[in-house]
Design a protein around this motif. Structure first.
Motif, PDB file in Angstrom:
ATOM      1  N   ASN A 275      -3.670 -64.236  72.492  1.00 57.35           N
ATOM      2  CA  ASN A 275      -2.930 -65.493  72.421  1.00 57.35           C
ATOM      3  C   ASN A 275      -2.546 -65.885  71.006  1.00 57.35           C
ATOM      4  O   ASN A 275      -1.468 -66.436  70.800  1.00 57.35           O
ATOM      5  CB  ASN A 275      -3.756 -66.622  73.050  1.00 57.35           C
ATOM      6  CG  ASN A 275      -3.910 -66.472  74.539  1.00 57.35           C
ATOM      7  OD1 ASN A 275      -2.950 -66.609  75.283  1.00 57.35           O
ATOM      8  ND2 ASN A 275      -5.117 -66.165  74.989  1.00 57.35           N
ATOM      9  N   THR A 276      -3.421 -65.619  70.044  1.00 58.12           N
ATOM     10  CA  THR A 276      -3.184 -66.083  68.680  1.00 58.12           C
ATOM     11  C   THR A 276      -3.529 -65.016  67.653  1.00 58.12           C
ATOM     12  O   THR A 276      -4.284 -64.081  67.921  1.00 58.12           O
ATOM     13  CB  THR A 276      -4.024 -67.336  68.373  1.00 58.12           C
ATOM     14  OG1 THR A 276      -5.409 -67.033  68.579  1.00 58.12           O
ATOM     15  CG2 THR A 276      -3.620 -68.514  69.239  1.00 58.12           C
ATOM     16  N   VAL A 277      -2.952 -65.201  66.468  1.00 57.81           N
ATOM     17  CA  VAL A 277      -3.356 -64.463  65.271  1.00 57.81           C
ATOM     18  C   VAL A 277      -4.182 -65.426  64.435  1.00 57.81           C
ATOM     19  O   VAL A 277      -3.694 -66.510  64.081  1.00 57.81           O
ATOM     20  CB  VAL A 277      -2.134 -63.963  64.482  1.00 57.81           C
ATOM     21  CG1 VAL A 277      -2.571 -63.322  63.163  1.00 57.81           C
ATOM     22  CG2 VAL A 277      -1.333 -62.966  65.312  1.00 57.81           C
ATOM     23  N   ARG A 278      -5.412 -65.058  64.138  1.00 55.17           N
ATOM     24  CA  ARG A 278      -6.318 -65.964  63.430  1.00 55.17           C
ATOM     25  C   ARG A 278      -6.762 -65.344  62.108  1.00 55.17           C
ATOM     26  O   ARG A 278      -7.175 -64.182  62.061  1.00 55.17           O
ATOM     27  CB  ARG A 278      -7.552 -66.285  64.284  1.00 55.17           C
ATOM     28  CG  ARG A 278      -7.226 -67.087  65.538  1.00 55.17           C
ATOM     29  CD  ARG A 278      -8.479 -67.333  66.363  1.00 55.17           C
ATOM     30  NE  ARG A 278      -8.171 -68.073  67.569  1.00 55.17           N
ATOM     31  CZ  ARG A 278      -8.180 -69.398  67.677  1.00 55.17           C
ATOM     32  NH1 ARG A 278      -8.503 -70.119  66.619  1.00 55.17           N
ATOM     33  NH2 ARG A 278      -7.877 -69.995  68.810  1.00 55.17           N
ATOM     34  N   LEU A 279      -6.712 -66.148  61.070  1.00 53.32           N
ATOM     35  CA  LEU A 279      -7.146 -65.739  59.734  1.00 53.32           C
ATOM     36  C   LEU A 279      -8.352 -66.572  59.326  1.00 53.32           C
ATOM     37  O   LEU A 279      -8.348 -67.796  59.494  1.00 53.32           O
ATOM     38  CB  LEU A 279      -6.020 -65.945  58.722  1.00 53.32           C
ATOM     39  CG  LEU A 279      -6.380 -65.699  57.246  1.00 53.32           C
ATOM     40  CD1 LEU A 279      -6.537 -64.206  56.972  1.00 53.32           C
ATOM     41  CD2 LEU A 279      -5.323 -66.311  56.327  1.00 53.32           C
ATOM     42  N   VAL A 280      -9.375 -65.910  58.796  1.00 51.03           N
ATOM     43  CA  VAL A 280     -10.528 -66.595  58.220  1.00 51.03           C
ATOM     44  C   VAL A 280     -10.698 -66.099  56.788  1.00 51.03           C
ATOM     45  O   VAL A 280     -10.770 -64.880  56.550  1.00 51.03           O
ATOM     46  CB  VAL A 280     -11.823 -66.333  59.011  1.00 51.03           C
ATOM     47  CG1 VAL A 280     -13.007 -67.014  58.332  1.00 51.03           C
ATOM     48  CG2 VAL A 280     -11.693 -66.815  60.441  1.00 51.03           C
ATOM     49  N   VAL A 281     -10.724 -67.016  55.841  1.00 54.51           N
ATOM     50  CA  VAL A 281     -11.029 -66.704  54.448  1.00 54.51           C
ATOM     51  C   VAL A 281     -12.422 -67.246  54.163  1.00 54.51           C
ATOM     52  O   VAL A 281     -12.718 -68.413  54.477  1.00 54.51           O
ATOM     53  CB  VAL A 281      -9.998 -67.336  53.497  1.00 54.51           C
ATOM     54  CG1 VAL A 281     -10.351 -67.029  52.041  1.00 54.51           C
ATOM     55  CG2 VAL A 281      -8.595 -66.841  53.828  1.00 54.51           C
ATOM     56  N   ALA A 282     -13.273 -66.413  53.582  1.00 62.37           N
ATOM     57  CA  ALA A 282     -14.666 -66.821  53.381  1.00 62.37           C
ATOM     58  C   ALA A 282     -15.193 -66.328  52.047  1.00 62.37           C
ATOM     59  O   ALA A 282     -14.772 -65.282  51.536  1.00 62.37           O
ATOM     60  CB  ALA A 282     -15.543 -66.281  54.512  1.00 62.37           C
ATOM     61  N   ASP A 283     -16.114 -67.089  51.483  1.00 53.97           N
ATOM     62  CA  ASP A 283     -16.873 -66.654  50.317  1.00 53.97           C
ATOM     63  C   ASP A 283     -18.121 -65.931  50.798  1.00 53.97           C
ATOM     64  O   ASP A 283     -18.820 -66.424  51.696  1.00 53.97           O
ATOM     65  CB  ASP A 283     -17.272 -67.848  49.453  1.00 53.97           C
ATOM     66  CG  ASP A 283     -16.110 -68.414  48.663  1.00 53.97           C
ATOM     67  OD1 ASP A 283     -15.172 -67.646  48.368  1.00 53.97           O
ATOM     68  OD2 ASP A 283     -16.132 -69.622  48.345  1.00 53.97           O
ATOM     69  N   ALA A 284     -18.398 -64.786  50.215  1.00 51.54           N
ATOM     70  CA  ALA A 284     -19.572 -64.004  50.587  1.00 51.54           C
ATOM     71  C   ALA A 284     -20.682 -64.303  49.597  1.00 51.54           C
ATOM     72  O   ALA A 284     -20.853 -63.615  48.588  1.00 51.54           O
ATOM     73  CB  ALA A 284     -19.233 -62.519  50.604  1.00 51.54           C
TER      74      ALA A 284
ATOM     75  N   THR B 204      -9.229 -71.551  57.300  1.00 52.31           N
ATOM     76  CA  THR B 204      -8.843 -70.854  58.527  1.00 52.31           C
ATOM     77  C   THR B 204      -7.404 -71.240  58.869  1.00 52.31           C
ATOM     78  O   THR B 204      -6.944 -72.333  58.531  1.00 52.31           O
ATOM     79  CB  THR B 204      -9.759 -71.216  59.711  1.00 52.31           C
ATOM     80  OG1 THR B 204      -9.646 -72.620  59.991  1.00 52.31           O
ATOM     81  CG2 THR B 204     -11.205 -70.861  59.419  1.00 52.31           C
ATOM     82  N   ALA B 205      -6.722 -70.333  59.544  1.00 50.27           N
ATOM     83  CA  ALA B 205      -5.346 -70.602  59.972  1.00 50.27           C
ATOM     84  C   ALA B 205      -5.082 -69.772  61.218  1.00 50.27           C
ATOM     85  O   ALA B 205      -5.727 -68.741  61.455  1.00 50.27           O
ATOM     86  CB  ALA B 205      -4.356 -70.241  58.867  1.00 50.27           C
TER      87      ALA B 205
END
Length: 334
Positions: free
Chosen positions: A11-20, A30-31
């Motif tokens: 249904n969607t394309v999901r992006l997660v940006v995270a600090d490790a 997130t987007a």
């Protein structure tokens, strides 16, 4: 280190940006881009050109977003809707050539392994032997394990979108006979996997995915605005009642129920049938709805095992995508 993960779902394309930080992925942004590929692609049919164009545009936008947030190029993967398409190699090639993002498809068994890792980290070691249920648009993953990674995984063609297309196309709401027919198929395909889970005797069971999150809310779990650290437990009896409630309503009216979003309303009944049948066959009376799933699993493996691990994943995925029947059953453990 700042990393990003891109998940191309049904249904969607999901992006997660995270600090490790200290081995834990801490999200900073997130987007999502809603494509609804499952509505445009029949199971087993090619992805049409217009849908490919929209996918390329979404991946390009996600890559720009990750760059603006200072993250490395996305660890990008597509799930069942792309994996099952006969023109999947053309789709992956178009994305890579036009965006520079090395999108790959992951076999369902690898999806289950990575989702299990995310759930294990969230639940912690006190959860003991752990069973996992994860439903997407095209497939349904089951896993069990006592350690960091699962001892047993299975991926079945029981996704909510796929079953909705196979059984309910043209009927809204569907007839009781169609709902019973769907349940029979789910029981038949889950029988052996469920027997294995019963034999293992998990101490804890978790359900992941957006579909289960929405069903959990429908069954009385706290809304998302209360944050990720609230315990959310879904009882089998409540999910059974939800099946009856959803089956009596057309999709437009399901979207008015607590937790059920309009884009997923049509497939919410199929998701509830799969979830309830799986819980019944495995003997699970409750499941914890877990906010961590495959995207967190990908980040954790990347943090713990390094960039070489993802390079090996993409290599094996490329081989599997290009050679029908070739499925890497296990990504090397460390």
């Amino acid at each position: 280190m700042r990393i990003s993960v891109l998940d191309v779902g049904s249904n969607t394309v999901r992006l997660v940006v995270a600090d490790a930080e200290d081995g834990v992925p801490l999200p900073v942004h997130t987007a999502k881009w809603r494509l609804r590929l499952s509505e445009q692609v029949r199971p087993g049919a090619p992805i049409p050109g217009e849908a490919v164009e929209r996918l390329v545009a979404a991946v390009a936008a996600a890559a720009r977003t990750a760059d603006r947030w200072g993250a490395t190029g996305p660890l990008a993967f597509a799930t069942a809707v792309v994996r099952a398409a006969p023109n999947r190699m053309d789709v992956l090639r178009a994305v890579r050539t036009r965006t520079g993002v090395a999108l790959c498809t992951l076999p369902g068994e690898v999806e289950a392994e990575l989702t299990f890792l995310g759930a294990r980290r969230w639940m912690g070691w006190r959860s003991g032997p752990l069973a996992l249920l994860d439903i997407g648009g095209g497939s349904f993953e089951v896993a069990f394990g006592r350690g960091r990674l699962p001892d047993f995984v299975a991926s079945l063609p029981l996704g909510a979108g796929r079953l909705t297309h196979d059984f309910f196309a043209g009927q809204d709401p569907p007839s009781p006979d169609l709902v019973r027919a769907m349940r029979r198929r789910v029981r038949h395909q889950l029988r052996d996997v469920a027997a294995r889970i019963r034999w293992e005797g998990p101490r804890t069971a978790v359900a992941t995915s957006r579909t289960f999150q929405q069903l959990g809310r429908l069954c009385g779990a706290s809304p998302g605005r209360h944050g990720p650290f609230v315990d959310r437990v879904m009882h089998r009896r409540d999910l059974g009642a939800a099946v009856e409630r959803l089956a009596s309503l057309p999709a437009a009216e399901r979207a008015l129920l607590p937790g059920i979003s309009a884009p997923r309303a049509a497939q919410s009944l199929a998701g509830a049938v799969v979830g309830h049948t799986a819980m019944k066959l495995t003997g699970l009376r409750t499941v914890t709805v877990c906010p961590w799933a495959i995207r967190e699993g990908v980040m954790l493996r990347h943090i713990e095992d390094g960039a070489a691990w993802w390079a090996e994943v993409t290599r094996l995925a490329d081989e599997a995508a290009g050679t029908p029947g070739l499925v890497p059953l296990r990504v090397a453990r460390h």
